[in-house]
Design a protein around this motif. Structure first.
Motif, mmCIF file in Angstrom:
data_model
loop_
_atom_site.group_PDB
_atom_site.id
_atom_site.type_symbol
_atom_site.label_atom_id
_atom_site.label_comp_id
_atom_site.label_asym_id
_atom_site.label_seq_id
_atom_site.Cartn_x
_atom_site.Cartn_y
_atom_site.Cartn_z
ATOM 1 N N PHE A 58 -14.251 -49.909 -69.410
ATOM 2 C CA PHE A 58 -14.022 -49.182 -70.506
ATOM 3 C C PHE A 58 -13.349 -47.526 -70.063
ATOM 4 O O PHE A 58 -13.482 -46.592 -70.720
ATOM 5 C CB PHE A 58 -15.262 -48.773 -71.482
ATOM 6 C CG PHE A 58 -15.644 -49.574 -72.297
ATOM 7 C CD1 PHE A 58 -15.301 -50.001 -73.716
ATOM 8 C CD2 PHE A 58 -16.590 -50.499 -72.161
ATOM 9 C CE1 PHE A 58 -15.245 -50.889 -74.432
ATOM 10 C CE2 PHE A 58 -16.821 -51.579 -72.856
ATOM 11 C CZ PHE A 58 -16.414 -51.980 -73.766
ATOM 12 N N HIS A 59 -13.397 -47.271 -68.719
ATOM 13 C CA HIS A 59 -12.454 -46.368 -68.195
ATOM 14 C C HIS A 59 -11.633 -46.669 -67.304
ATOM 15 O O HIS A 59 -11.487 -46.017 -66.357
ATOM 16 C CB HIS A 59 -13.688 -45.492 -67.350
ATOM 17 C CG HIS A 59 -14.886 -44.900 -68.293
ATOM 18 N ND1 HIS A 59 -15.898 -45.537 -68.841
ATOM 19 C CD2 HIS A 59 -15.003 -43.608 -68.745
ATOM 20 C CE1 HIS A 59 -16.670 -44.663 -69.665
ATOM 21 N NE2 HIS A 59 -16.076 -43.638 -69.509
ATOM 22 N N HIS A 60 -11.041 -47.851 -67.195
ATOM 23 C CA HIS A 60 -9.877 -48.157 -66.338
ATOM 24 C C HIS A 60 -8.478 -48.041 -67.037
ATOM 25 O O HIS A 60 -8.522 -48.477 -68.276
ATOM 26 C CB HIS A 60 -10.063 -50.023 -66.075
ATOM 27 C CG HIS A 60 -9.453 -50.041 -64.931
ATOM 28 N ND1 HIS A 60 -7.941 -50.199 -64.845
ATOM 29 C CD2 HIS A 60 -9.639 -50.246 -63.871
ATOM 30 C CE1 HIS A 60 -7.258 -50.710 -63.890
ATOM 31 N NE2 HIS A 60 -8.599 -50.652 -63.108
ATOM 32 N N PHE A 61 -7.734 -47.188 -66.560
ATOM 33 C CA PHE A 61 -6.421 -47.008 -67.478
ATOM 34 C C PHE A 61 -5.866 -48.247 -67.653
ATOM 35 O O PHE A 61 -5.222 -48.188 -68.783
ATOM 36 C CB PHE A 61 -5.608 -46.191 -66.332
ATOM 37 C CG PHE A 61 -5.981 -44.856 -66.137
ATOM 38 C CD1 PHE A 61 -6.092 -43.848 -67.253
ATOM 39 C CD2 PHE A 61 -6.240 -44.318 -64.985
ATOM 40 C CE1 PHE A 61 -6.420 -42.657 -66.895
ATOM 41 C CE2 PHE A 61 -6.295 -42.983 -64.581
ATOM 42 C CZ PHE A 61 -6.588 -42.082 -65.540
ATOM 43 N N THR A 62 -5.681 -49.328 -67.056
ATOM 44 C CA THR A 62 -5.170 -50.454 -67.625
ATOM 45 C C THR A 62 -5.691 -50.989 -68.913
ATOM 46 O O THR A 62 -4.813 -51.626 -69.508
ATOM 47 C CB THR A 62 -4.988 -51.592 -66.186
ATOM 48 O OG1 THR A 62 -4.538 -50.964 -65.064
ATOM 49 C CG2 THR A 62 -4.496 -52.826 -66.692
ATOM 50 N N GLY A 64 -6.890 -49.251 -71.229
ATOM 51 C CA GLY A 64 -6.332 -48.770 -72.225
ATOM 52 C C GLY A 64 -4.952 -48.931 -72.689
ATOM 53 O O GLY A 64 -4.546 -49.034 -73.751
ATOM 54 N N ILE A 65 -4.101 -48.917 -71.649
ATOM 55 C CA ILE A 65 -2.490 -49.265 -71.655
ATOM 56 C C ILE A 65 -2.406 -50.755 -72.464
ATOM 57 O O ILE A 65 -1.770 -50.981 -73.127
ATOM 58 C CB ILE A 65 -2.178 -49.266 -70.360
ATOM 59 C CG1 ILE A 65 -2.104 -47.567 -69.945
ATOM 60 C CG2 ILE A 65 -0.502 -49.725 -70.339
ATOM 61 C CD1 ILE A 65 -1.674 -47.420 -68.339
ATOM 62 N N LEU A 66 -3.284 -51.731 -71.888
ATOM 63 C CA LEU A 66 -3.256 -52.896 -72.657
ATOM 64 C C LEU A 66 -3.623 -52.878 -74.084
ATOM 65 O O LEU A 66 -2.925 -53.475 -74.869
ATOM 66 C CB LEU A 66 -4.110 -54.032 -71.689
ATOM 67 C CG LEU A 66 -3.444 -54.556 -70.518
ATOM 68 C CD1 LEU A 66 -4.618 -55.270 -69.804
ATOM 69 C CD2 LEU A 66 -2.320 -55.306 -70.569
ATOM 70 N N CYS A 67 -4.419 -52.387 -74.446
ATOM 71 C CA CYS A 67 -5.067 -52.131 -75.892
ATOM 72 C C CYS A 67 -3.752 -51.427 -76.551
ATOM 73 O O CYS A 67 -3.553 -52.073 -77.663
ATOM 74 C CB CYS A 67 -6.287 -51.327 -75.993
ATOM 75 S SG CYS A 67 -7.716 -51.940 -75.616
ATOM 76 N N PHE A 68 -3.350 -50.435 -75.875
ATOM 77 C CA PHE A 68 -2.000 -49.757 -76.616
ATOM 78 C C PHE A 68 -1.155 -50.692 -76.746
ATOM 79 O O PHE A 68 -0.446 -50.876 -77.934
ATOM 80 C CB PHE A 68 -1.733 -48.465 -75.968
ATOM 81 C CG PHE A 68 -0.498 -47.978 -76.627
ATOM 82 C CD1 PHE A 68 -0.816 -47.069 -77.443
ATOM 83 C CD2 PHE A 68 0.752 -47.990 -75.763
ATOM 84 C CE1 PHE A 68 0.491 -46.203 -78.070
ATOM 85 C CE2 PHE A 68 1.758 -47.351 -76.277
ATOM 86 C CZ PHE A 68 1.614 -46.358 -77.354
ATOM 87 N N VAL A 69 -0.558 -51.325 -75.939
ATOM 88 C CA VAL A 69 0.576 -52.217 -75.915
ATOM 89 C C VAL A 69 0.347 -53.573 -76.869
ATOM 90 O O VAL A 69 1.426 -53.751 -77.686
ATOM 91 C CB VAL A 69 1.061 -52.680 -74.601
ATOM 92 C CG1 VAL A 69 1.968 -53.732 -74.519
ATOM 93 C CG2 VAL A 69 1.187 -51.423 -73.589
ATOM 94 N N GLY A 83 -6.542 -47.973 -77.733
ATOM 95 C CA GLY A 83 -6.036 -47.774 -76.499
ATOM 96 C C GLY A 83 -5.799 -46.448 -76.051
ATOM 97 O O GLY A 83 -5.681 -45.895 -74.907
ATOM 98 N N ILE A 84 -5.300 -45.679 -76.884
ATOM 99 C CA ILE A 84 -5.033 -44.143 -76.619
ATOM 100 C C ILE A 84 -6.249 -43.342 -76.260
ATOM 101 O O ILE A 84 -6.476 -42.574 -75.443
ATOM 102 C CB ILE A 84 -4.115 -43.561 -77.777
ATOM 103 C CG1 ILE A 84 -2.943 -44.017 -78.127
ATOM 104 C CG2 ILE A 84 -4.100 -42.086 -77.477
ATOM 105 C CD1 ILE A 84 -2.158 -43.743 -79.281
ATOM 106 N N SER A 90 -10.182 -41.601 -70.346
ATOM 107 C CA SER A 90 -10.381 -41.961 -68.828
ATOM 108 C C SER A 90 -9.876 -40.856 -67.940
ATOM 109 O O SER A 90 -10.416 -40.466 -66.804
ATOM 110 C CB SER A 90 -9.779 -43.281 -68.456
ATOM 111 O OG SER A 90 -10.392 -44.318 -69.214
ATOM 112 N N ALA A 91 -8.756 -40.330 -68.292
ATOM 113 C CA ALA A 91 -7.905 -39.194 -67.604
ATOM 114 C C ALA A 91 -8.849 -37.950 -67.629
ATOM 115 O O ALA A 91 -8.982 -37.408 -66.619
ATOM 116 C CB ALA A 91 -6.668 -38.968 -68.324
#
Length: 118
Positions: A58-62, A64-69, A83-84, A90-91
Motif C-alpha cells: 500500500f506504499h509502493h508507487f507502482t 498507485g500508478i497501476l490503480c490509476f492506469v 491510485g491517486i 506514498s510520496a
C-alpha cells in the motif's frame, strides 16, 4: 543527497495533488482518504514479515500508478482516485522519511533507520 530526494518526493506529491484536482472531486474526500493506506500497518499485528508485506503493497508507487492506469482504462473513478491517493500518500511518507519496510522490523526502511533506536 537527502535534500535532492526530498525535493523529488515533494514533486511527486504535487503531481498527485494535481491529478486529484483534475478529478473535480471535493477536497473533503482527499482529506478523508489520505491516511487510509496507513491501515496497512495493522499487518504488523501478524508479525514483522507480514507487516512489511502489507505496508509495502500500500506504499509502493507502482501500485498507485497501476490503480490509476487501470481505473482510467476501465473508466472507474473509484479505482482512479484510489491510485491517486496511494501515490500521493506514498510520496508524502517519503517526504517524512518513511520508506518501504524490510521484514526485520518497522524501523528498518529503504531510506534508512527511522525513529529512536535504543
Amino acid at each position: 543527497m537527502k535534500i535532492l530526494l526530498k525535493l523529488e518526493y515533494v514533486s511527486l506529491f504535487l503531481i498527485g495533488v494535481l491529478a486529484f484536482i483534475q478529478t473535480g472531486i471535493s477536497w473533503w474526500w482527499f482529506a478523508a482518504m489520505f491516511f487510509l493506506p496507513d491501515l496497512s500497518m495493522l499487518g504488523y499485528m501478524a508479525g514483522s514479515k507480514a507487516g512489511a508485506f502489507f505496508y509495502n503493497i500500500f506504499h509502493h508507487f507502482t501500485v498507485g500508478i497501476l490503480c490509476f492506469v487501470v481505473g482510467k482504462y476501465l473508466g472507474s473513478d473509484y479505482l482512479t482516485v484510489a491510485g491517486i491517493i496511494l501515490f500521493t500518500h506514498s510520496a508524502f511518507d517519503r517526504i517524512l522519511g518513511y520508506g518501504l519496510k524490510y521484514p526485520n522490523g518497522f524501523h528498518n526502511t529503504h531510506l534508512g533507520i527511522i525513529g529512536h533506536q535504543q
